[in-house]
Design an enzyme around this catalytic site. Structure first.
Site, PDB file in Angstrom:
ATOM      1  N   ARG A  25       0.909  -0.997  -0.582  1.00  0.00           N
ATOM      2  CA  ARG A  25      -0.142   0.075  -0.105  1.00  0.00           C
ATOM      3  C   ARG A  25       0.899   1.069   0.176  1.00  0.00           C
ATOM      4  NH1 ARG A  25      -3.544   0.536   4.734  1.00  0.00           N
ATOM      5  NH2 ARG A  25      -1.896   1.488   5.904  1.00  0.00           N
ATOM      6  N   ASN A  34     -11.547  -1.145   9.545  1.00  0.00           N
ATOM      7  CA  ASN A  34     -10.608  -0.288  10.220  1.00  0.00           C
ATOM      8  C   ASN A  34     -11.113   0.967  10.015  1.00  0.00           C
ATOM      9  OD1 ASN A  34      -9.026  -2.903  11.145  1.00  0.00           O
ATOM     10  ND2 ASN A  34      -7.724  -1.870  10.637  1.00  0.00           N
ATOM     11  N   ASP A  35     -11.169   2.024   8.769  1.00  0.00           N
ATOM     12  CA  ASP A  35     -11.431   2.976   8.004  1.00  0.00           C
ATOM     13  C   ASP A  35     -12.977   2.972   8.434  1.00  0.00           C
ATOM     14  OD1 ASP A  35      -9.274   5.130   9.326  1.00  0.00           O
ATOM     15  OD2 ASP A  35      -8.326   4.112   7.694  1.00  0.00           O
ATOM     16  N   ARG A  51     -13.086   5.853  17.460  1.00  0.00           N
ATOM     17  CA  ARG A  51     -12.852   4.840  17.359  1.00  0.00           C
ATOM     18  C   ARG A  51     -12.029   4.905  19.606  1.00  0.00           C
ATOM     19  NH1 ARG A  51      -8.748   0.808  14.331  1.00  0.00           N
ATOM     20  NH2 ARG A  51      -8.983   2.116  12.991  1.00  0.00           N
ATOM     21  N   CYS A  94      -8.504  -6.227   4.364  1.00  0.00           N
ATOM     22  CA  CYS A  94      -6.912  -6.417   4.953  1.00  0.00           C
ATOM     23  C   CYS A  94      -6.942  -5.634   6.676  1.00  0.00           C
ATOM     24  CB  CYS A  94      -6.460  -5.515   4.350  1.00  0.00           C
ATOM     25  SG  CYS A  94      -6.280  -3.985   3.712  1.00  0.00           S
TER      26      CYS A  94
END
Ligand code: PEP
Ligand code: MG
Length: 537
Positions: free
Chosen positions: A329, A450-451, A461, A498
């Site tokens: 990434r 996650n995002d 969070r 991921c």
């Protein structure tokens, strides 16, 4: 309870054996003649070489080929004619052999310890290991006998050098605790390879703990319980039993393909943050790397890594994975990942601000170095490039144009490269909503839950008052995931995940049902994830 860094998973319960530093004081050694000192040095080097070869052989059996290479590296270093000739020069100048070794090794140590590259810094501890071993041999001091500690020992030391670690009999050592070192130190790598729980960087542990003290070591959390109560011993004995049973049960999934009961083939990959972590993925049975977070290469330093430094890191991973897929990434900074030298202005809403692909597309000089390094490294393996935080088609088109520009430059410079396939992270609601359009532009998707969870649920969070809403199982997040997978399938492109949710056993059956191809998880969760997928219909 003492707190350190959890560097190798598992629980160790046993008695402390403190490995004292042996004295390497050579102030009483008298200079004879230069010839005599040189001959002592040569004999010490020969003895060191024989000893190290033997230890490397032992390590091959107890930890593995790769780990033994650490010790073989010591031999290569000492074989450097410059190092030895410097020592001889020191002897000619009146130094005893011990002092010559000390001066030259310390010079190399300072050189390596001062560099920013983590791998190079590791060389510093190798040089110290060489220095201590040579002086010990010259002084005729016997090394600490780690090999004969009794069963159930918990080894405590300031640090474990690779040569000390290589003597460990893993049947007798329940855990390792040190005062220095982090998850990427050699002691951590070797402890993981041998499957010994380890807590590192436990401050002053050699002073606090005494020989024979009962200890509990939690290698997951880096905790060391001194003088534990009966209740604590019972609790951790239970945890240890459950962990070992689980680990044993998972072993059957190590070389197994990931196939569901109805025969659908899936892939379980690992997420990494540093080139060295690739070994961790292999050792845990990963079929590839689904996310290499490159921002860690840019952090904890005061200038950006050069194209060469990045090329080195990416090609190292590609080679280590030996033809297996490696998804890298591009820089994902901003939000909670600040990098001072990039001088991003302080923002009111950093998570909605100038970050990741948005920053890179405005700082093309920096971005092109990374893209060039990626294309060059792709020549050495199956590298795929992945863009973070995409929210619009224009961003993808702009990144593609930059990649084409880099490829044209490399071509005209005559450098080897390969046009790596391009994918994007689906981690914003906007990307999920236009995933049908994005799928036409790229070769694959990887869902970043996650995002995606945070942005879809509009939840920070870190804020305890709203953390109950931060859940990938919320219907809104599930819909975004399902929509993304379906759109990828319709376009015929590969779709993976991921974010942490890829290892969530509640979610895995749904992901399988919707047709997710690849699950990229923390290396230690690979086998568990494979088992959960294999148990799906
Ligand atoms: C994600 O957002 O799910 C993700 C994998 O990226 P990161 O955790 O690095 O933001
Ligand atoms: Mg993310």
């Amino acid at each position: 309870m003492l707190q350190g860094i959890g560097a190798s998973q598992g629980y160790g319960i046993g008695k402390a054996v403190i490995i004292e530093d042996i004295s390497l004081d050579y102030s009483a050694v008298k200079y004879t003649t230069a010839e005599e000192e040189k001959s002592r040095l040569n004999k010490a080097v020969e003895a060191f070489t024989a000893e190290t070869r033997e230890m490397a052989e032992g390590l091959k059996a107890s930890a593995g080929e790769k780990e033994a290479e650490i010790l073989e590296g010591h031999l290569t270093m000492l074989a450097d004619p410059f190092m030895l000739s410097q020592m001889n020069d020191n002897i000619d100048g009146g130094a005893v052999a011990e002092a010559a070794v000390d001066t030259v090794c310390t010079m190399f140590y300072d050189m390596f310890a001062g560099v920013e590259d983590e791998m190079m810094r590791q060389r510093a501890s190798d040089v110290k290991d060489i220095k201590d071993s040579l002086i010990r041999i010259l002084l005729g001091v016997k090394s600490v006998d780690i090999a004969t500690v009794p069963k159930g020992s918990i080894l405590i030391a300031k640090d474990f050098t690779p040569s000390m670690t290589s003597q460990i009999n893993k049947e007798n050592v329940s855990a390792i605790v040190t005062e220095v070192g982090g998850v990427t130190s050699h002691s951590a790598i070797l402890a993981r390879a041998m499957g010994i729980p380890a807590a590192l960087s436990v401050i002053n542990v050699t002073q606090i703990v005494e020989n024979g003290d009962m200890l509990i070591v939690d290698g997951f959390k880096g905790k060391v319980f001194t003088k534990p109560s009966d209740a604590e011993i019972a609790e951790y004995t239970g945890k240890q039993k459950a962990y070992l049973e689980e680990k044993e049960g998972l072993k059957v999934y190590f070389n197994k393909p990931t196939i569901t009961k109805s025969g659908a083939k899936k892939k379980v990959y690992g997420n990494i943050g540093k080139a060295e972590d690739a070994q961790n993925v292999i050792q845990n049975g990963g079929e590839g790397i689904g996310l290499f977070r490159t921002e860690f290469l840019f952090m904890d330093r005061d200038r950006e890594p050069t194209e060469e430094e990045q090329f080195e890191a990416y090609s190292t991973v590609a080679k280590a994975m030996d033809g297996k897929e490696v998804i890298i990434r591009t820089l994902d900074i901003g939000g909670d990942k600040a990098i001072d030298y990039l001088k991003i202005d302080k923002e009111e809403n950093p998570f909605l601000g100038f970050r990741a692909i948005r920053y890179c597309l405005k700082n093309t000089e920096l971005y092109k170095k990374q893209l060039r390094a990626l294309l060059r490294a792709a020549y050495f393996g199956d590298i795929k490039i992945m863009l973070p935080l995409v929210t619009s088609l224009d961003e993808v088109k702009a990144a593609k144009a930059l990649i084409d520009e880099c490829a044209a430059e490399l071509e005209s410079e005559g450098l080897s490269f390969r046009m790596a396939p391009l994918g994007i992270m689906i981690e914003t609601p906007s990307a999920a909503l236009i995933s049908d359009l994005l799928a036409k532009e790229v070769d694959f998707f990887s869902i970043g839950t996650n995002d995606l969870t945070g942005y879809t649920m509009a939840v920070d969070r870190g804020n305890a008052n709203v953390s109950h809403l931060y859940d990938a199982f919320q219907p809104a997040v599930l819909r975004a995931i399902e929509m993304t997978i379906k759109n990828a399938k319709k376009a015929g492109i590969m779709v993976g995940m991921c974010g942490e949710a890829a290892a969530d056993e509640r979610l895995i059956p749904k992901l399988v049902e919707w047709g997710l191809d690849e699950f990229s998880v923390t290396p230690s969760s690979i086998l568990q994830t494979r088992r959960n997928i294999c148990e799906c219909e």
